[in-house]
Design a protein around this motif. Sequence first.
Motif, PDB file in Angstrom:
ATOM      1  N   GLY A 220     -46.884  82.635  76.500  1.00 19.21           N
ATOM      2  CA  GLY A 220     -46.905  81.760  77.686  1.00 19.21           C
ATOM      3  C   GLY A 220     -47.895  81.024  77.844  1.00 19.21           C
ATOM      4  O   GLY A 220     -49.131  80.814  77.374  1.00 19.21           O
TER       5      GLY A 220
ATOM      6  N   SER B  82     -41.947  81.761  80.997  1.00 16.93           N
ATOM      7  CA  SER B  82     -42.184  83.174  80.212  1.00 16.93           C
ATOM      8  C   SER B  82     -43.003  83.923  80.875  1.00 16.93           C
ATOM      9  O   SER B  82     -43.021  85.120  81.201  1.00 16.93           O
TER      10      SER B  82
ATOM     11  N   ARG C 195     -39.027  93.536  79.946  1.00 20.12           N
ATOM     12  CA  ARG C 195     -39.724  92.476  79.102  1.00 20.12           C
ATOM     13  C   ARG C 195     -40.092  93.191  77.653  1.00 20.12           C
ATOM     14  O   ARG C 195     -40.273  94.421  77.401  1.00 20.12           O
TER      15      ARG C 195
ATOM     16  N   ASN D  44     -42.019  92.149  74.124  1.00 21.00           N
ATOM     17  CA  ASN D  44     -43.234  91.730  73.611  1.00 21.00           C
ATOM     18  C   ASN D  44     -43.080  92.189  72.230  1.00 21.00           C
ATOM     19  O   ASN D  44     -43.431  93.044  71.700  1.00 21.00           O
TER      20      ASN D  44
ATOM     21  N   ASP E 226     -41.330  86.810  72.971  1.00 20.30           N
ATOM     22  CA  ASP E 226     -41.289  87.469  74.220  1.00 20.30           C
ATOM     23  C   ASP E 226     -39.917  87.344  74.905  1.00 20.30           C
ATOM     24  O   ASP E 226     -39.451  86.189  74.841  1.00 20.30           O
ATOM     25  N   LEU E 227     -39.389  88.317  75.353  1.00 21.69           N
ATOM     26  CA  LEU E 227     -38.089  88.402  76.112  1.00 21.69           C
ATOM     27  C   LEU E 227     -38.167  88.909  77.397  1.00 21.69           C
ATOM     28  O   LEU E 227     -38.654  89.996  77.605  1.00 21.69           O
TER      29      LEU E 227
ATOM     30  N   ALA F  25     -35.870  84.487  80.598  1.00 25.55           N
ATOM     31  CA  ALA F  25     -36.884  83.557  80.024  1.00 25.55           C
ATOM     32  C   ALA F  25     -37.201  84.243  78.736  1.00 25.55           C
ATOM     33  O   ALA F  25     -37.132  85.456  78.301  1.00 25.55           O
ATOM     34  N   ALA F  26     -37.507  83.351  77.546  1.00 27.96           N
ATOM     35  CA  ALA F  26     -38.035  83.644  76.274  1.00 27.96           C
ATOM     36  C   ALA F  26     -39.069  82.780  75.819  1.00 27.96           C
ATOM     37  O   ALA F  26     -39.182  81.742  76.622  1.00 27.96           O
ATOM     38  N   ALA F  27     -40.092  83.331  75.135  1.00 24.95           N
ATOM     39  CA  ALA F  27     -41.229  82.689  74.604  1.00 24.95           C
ATOM     40  C   ALA F  27     -41.441  82.839  72.902  1.00 24.95           C
ATOM     41  O   ALA F  27     -40.961  84.117  72.663  1.00 24.95           O
TER      42      ALA F  27
ATOM     43  N   SER G 219     -41.756  77.887  75.249  1.00 27.07           N
ATOM     44  CA  SER G 219     -41.154  78.722  76.256  1.00 27.07           C
ATOM     45  C   SER G 219     -40.130  78.131  76.817  1.00 27.07           C
ATOM     46  O   SER G 219     -40.102  76.992  77.088  1.00 27.07           O
TER      47      SER G 219
ATOM     48  N   GLY H 169     -37.260  79.048  80.359  1.00 28.50           N
ATOM     49  CA  GLY H 169     -36.610  80.228  81.135  1.00 28.50           C
ATOM     50  C   GLY H 169     -36.268  79.754  82.450  1.00 28.50           C
ATOM     51  O   GLY H 169     -36.513  78.363  82.865  1.00 28.50           O
TER      52      GLY H 169
END
Lengths: 1006, 499
Positions: A123, A220, A575, A577, A587-588, A609-611, A636, A638
């Motif tokens: 992020g 994210s 979360r 990672n 990352d979710l 969010a996602a990255a 990212s 989100g």
Amino acid sequence: MKKHVIHLMGIFPILLLPIMAFSQQLTVKGRVTGAENGEALPGVTVRVKGTTTGTVSGPDGTYSLSLKQSDVSLVFTFTGFVTQEVTVAGKSQLDVVLQASKKDLDEVVVVGYGTQQKANVAGAITSVKTADLKQTPISNVVQGLQGRVSGVQITQNSAAPGGNISMRIRGVNSINGTSEPLYVVDGVQLSNSGGVNDISSLSIINPNDIESVAVLKDASATAIYGARAANGVVLITTKRGKAGKTVVSYDGYYGVQKTTRRMEMMNASEFAALENEVFKTNIYDNPAALGEGIDWQDLIFRDAPMQNHQVTVAGGSEKTQFALSGDYFKQEGVVINSDFTRYSFRLNFDHRVNDLLRVGASILTSYVVNNTIPTGSTSIDAGSVTQSILGAAMGAPPTLKPYREDGRVWPFGDQENGRYREVANPIGLAMILNRDKINRTLGNIYAEISPLKGLTYRANFNPVLSGSLNDFYSPRAIMSSGDLAAGGGSAAKTNSNNIVLLHESIITYETRIAKAHSLKVTGLFATQANSSNSNTINASKFPNDATVNEALQLATERTVSSGRSRDRLDSYMGRINYGFRDKYLLDLIARVDGSTKFGKNNKYGFFPAAAIAWRASEEPFMKSSNTISNLKFRFSYGLTGNAGAIDAYKSLSLQGTTGMYYFNHSPITGIRPTGIANEDLKWERSLQADFGFDLGLWKDRVNVTADIYHKKTDDLLFVKTLPGSSGYTEVTGNFASLENRGIELSADAIILDKTVRWSVAGNISLNRNKLTRLDGGLTEYAVSNYQVMRVGEPLGLFKTYVFDGIYQTGETVLEGSGSRIGGVKVRDLNKDNVISASDQEIVGNANPSFIYGFSTNLSFKRFDLSAFFAGTQGNKVYNLIRYTFENPLGSRNMYKALVNRWSPTNPSNEYVSGFQGGRIPLTDRFMEDGSFLRCKNITLGYRLPKIKNISSARVYVSANNLFTITDYTGFDPEVNTFGNSNKQIGVDNLVYPTARSFLLGLQVAF
Amino acid sequence: MRNIFFRYSVASLFTLCCFSCSKLEETPYSSIYTENFYQTAEDAEAALAAVYNELADLYVGPSALLVPDFSADQVYPRPVVGRDTYTLFSFDPQYSAVVSYSRANESPIDIWNNCYTGIENANWVLLKVPNTKMSNEARKKAILGEAYFLRAFFHWFLTKNFGDVVIRIKASQSINDAYVGKSPKEDVYKQIFQDLDSAEANLPDYSGSLIKGRPCKEAAAALYAKAALYSENWAVSLREAQKVLNSTNGIGLMDNVMDVYDVTREDAARKENLWAFEAESMTNGRSSQIMSLYGPPGSAAPAYGATSYGSAFAYQAFFDSFDPKDKRRQLMDTNYVNKQGVVVHQASITPVTTHGVLVKKYADRNSVGGSHATNIPILRVADVYLIAAEAEARLNGATANAYLYINRVRNRAGLDGLTEGLGKDAFIAAVLQERSWELYAEGDRWYDLTRTNTFRQVIPGAVNDVYRTRNPQARNQYFPIPQTEVNANNLLEQNPAWK
């Protein structure tokens, strides 16, 4: 890549070392020193590789470790240094020299609900180190961030001691909601109102206690804070103790502040001549004889001292570490009778009970006393000279006297037959007591259990307990005898207390599957309850001033009011990672927030969010590059929310009181619904996309980070105007949309690193804000007489008439202009020969083209020299001070420039004649370029040579706000009269001016 | 063992979390939920007081007086941006000058907002109070009567200023309820009459024990008569006026017209002042700016009140139009006695003209600062006599009854009876002139001029050395609906003449 241990909520490398009892078979000893100066390094963790056996180096850098076998390696780790691995190979003496870490990537950064290796961050997060924060003398950590973080605009709304500061991360995200970010201090969440006369909730935190500040900017990074994340999140981590030698240190400074600028006003004879012209009579028989008169600004401004003294004790054993600090900060203001004093105390404590359980606490408590004087005015002309002491000092007739012959203050109403009773004696305004006493305790108590390898459960209990008392007293002494007849003196006491109780349960599981896959899963449940109470007593008509506001029973009239509110927020967060070969990162994040404050139909919000990130520099084809040492691309996307501005009960239909009406000569107070219920009321939704990269060159000697973002905010809280025929004026709801797009760039470089060390850093940010929708197809909305919101344009537009000089003798004064010969001529834009509202146009806006900051640090032997600059470019400021003091309405002093005002013989095209008979129009004349470049700080330090019992000592001198390059004509271009407002931006109306300060400081560690 | 323990505790914590997924309902501690209000007699009285509060707001500015009176031909303001816009007819639908110079509380915007807020508050009373438990049924009935009366009054105030307006007879309980379009004037009057029928049915008769400040049945009839006159329902107007004039409950004209405005005789004057804005000068009382506006500048004359600004004066021509023996002219003056006891002559009353004429109707020498206790009359028996005279004449010509009605007012003022034998039109013209003399500075004259559509003939003549030309346009018959209101309500159209 080295395998790093990742921790939750802080850095405690030592805590992972379990105590194990075993027979002593072999002992290895040694001393750890730093490569740079050869000094001993206490507190270095020494661990047998692959085991949990370990110790910590002592005060002199020595360590001793018992080994079961000799064919092992020892791993030496110490924050800020490169981790080193040494083979024992039978040796019993093993001295180690550690190299200072240059690689940024080894840094651990604080992320929400945990920490992360900087290299693995997908992020947009910017960390600021304590050394940078502390460079300028600040009472509030946010001040220290100004110009340091790209994408973040920080404006000192009021430079009063303890004055509030506004922070905008990636632009203004709201209209009627707040645009201030969420602050998280050691896991405790705080919000800051940003209101110009509010005391910042962060001013209770001693900046010296802060270890690091992380600014979370993209979706994210922030989505884990769900409904309160849309404005970004600022994570503040305070210092914790380390095992090893107990370090006692003193850090303090003393300095003096001076005003940077004063306004040039007319002297007594010039003023008297103007008065005679305005009133067309001889109020003053012989103006020339009056000379200079009183310079009121001299009476309200002063050179003011400020000082800070802090003692810290930190240390601990392997099992228990602590950091203890006490701080005293006092800043007197450059305007009389204003000051801010803070006493703060902090204890951070961590204890390992056994291999499974760790407990600890952070307790921060402070007591603040803040004396404020009225500055900043919300009205134009007449109000300005009574609401703000600055306005009063500028407007006060130089022909009047501050004090009577016996030394008592002399109200203007009692001088010159009361002719000037509408102007306040500034000395009298300063005598109004307005003191806040605030005590606040932030606590974080935690227990952390690690039942399985990689699995951690942490329970946080975070109370924030605040109590405050506001004392107000406006004395009889400053009232004119005429006003006193109606009863004198008014007082108030307001007691408030606020309790926040937050519980968080955090489960973290971290593992590596088949070497290539790293996985970290975090789950959270949190529940937070806020409750507030306040009681106010207002009293007026005191027989005398003897008891100030401490005996309200003496007042003839009293009114009381009280209020209580309570709300609750329940949150669930998950979360993941995931990293593949440490090159591809994913990352979710998802969070659900439910708040009592939301409308019946929208109690819960969902924020995903996602990255993804790609560490290109880890690819084989780049790994060999000598130039590029680090390259990471990040993307990212989100959704986050902003519920910050929804007050409790806002969605409900409640009853409130109206004025009263008299029946049989006695009053009945009316009660009616205060508004229309909005059962749909909910958080604002921000959808943000961010693309960025981090680049390190030449072994990270040069680092560049760039981000581009697009943030669309819908369901904006907007106080919509209701038709008056409904019986109500407005309703708060999710009625608007806006967007922010921007680019951020920051870079740092080490230019020299030999005898002379020189590094530079800088950042620049561009943000473009646009209002995209207002409910009901509204295209333009007037915010004030000079500002509007318009769909398709940024917030903060100025819309006024266009100044076109002065009507000269013989010219035709256009109908509707309300002007006359010698008065202001405004341009007839639509050429209909009538001046009306349609002759106003958008003349500019308050948003900067870009903002920037840069710093340089130079050190040579024992000397260090640093400088820091910050600035904005292209923003407009509407200077209402100038409007007020270029408008000769009579009975108040004007700018000295008006000596050159229009007259038949002096056909000025700038300043109107003395006889106007009314207010001049608001024109673009008062909109000025607010661009500035400020030298925020220059510091010269000297490290004293080694003294017995003192491990280090440094003295420094620093100059703050040394100079500001600007074309702005007011007190200071960094101004924000309306503080937290998102609509009224860039307005200067007599707020507390910024001061310049010079300090002498000392830092000693024992 | 330990692991099991921890697993259970973790599991139980999460279970706890799920239980806590409650409805997240709010408990308002310091305000009353609308659902829980309107239960007691005190609630009902407070809800009703909220309706009167809007009446007070209307009279503080007081837009109720300044807007019509500064437009008409009796009084004028000292030229100040915003305040002079009515006199000069220079206002626009945005009311730009008024808004820019913070004079919205003296403007039609104030009339619009306060009237509708009052209507909304009345609608809540009418919605909720029928279910309120009250032991005093008579009082409950009267509360509803007052709410009907006030709702009618506010609608009438709106339509006489704006023509076609929004009719609101339902409280705003949801955001959708907030949006209602406007109705033709005729429908507005229908609603007013309907509400006044209900008011007459519920309100008590006039008596000495009537709660001061509250309307009686006769006040409802007086309002009915006036509203019917404005909507040219002559028969209804006459019927209702006669209800007032034939009342045997003790109402009637004060013997001396000066006493109507004498704050020390306020309670005695209630027999004529059927309904008034109850001004109170005590601390936290409610009063209006009007006394200070009419008094000489610089609070110079103690007889006019403790604070006065010299912001408005009567036209010299209007002063001169009175028969010198007309007692009502004594409610104006062309000089005053200053604090030192010295007479200040006309030329020095105000810097704006040497022909300043002071209006005394609201003077209160015991005022507290600018707060006067002098009530501002809204419905007077003298007005009802003149309504009756006009309605009778419009219906039946200049009959003996018509003469009887107008002469009661003239004789009380010390004048002889109206010239006998006037034709219908001449008689009506005489009544309108009498109304001007009787009701000046009471927010009445402008509506006589607009309802008879004579303002474009009369106003251009009402000029002086301060206002040299005054040229109202046809569209000035009604004020523009505040543009902000049109912007906020898609169902609402601006008055056609102001588009």
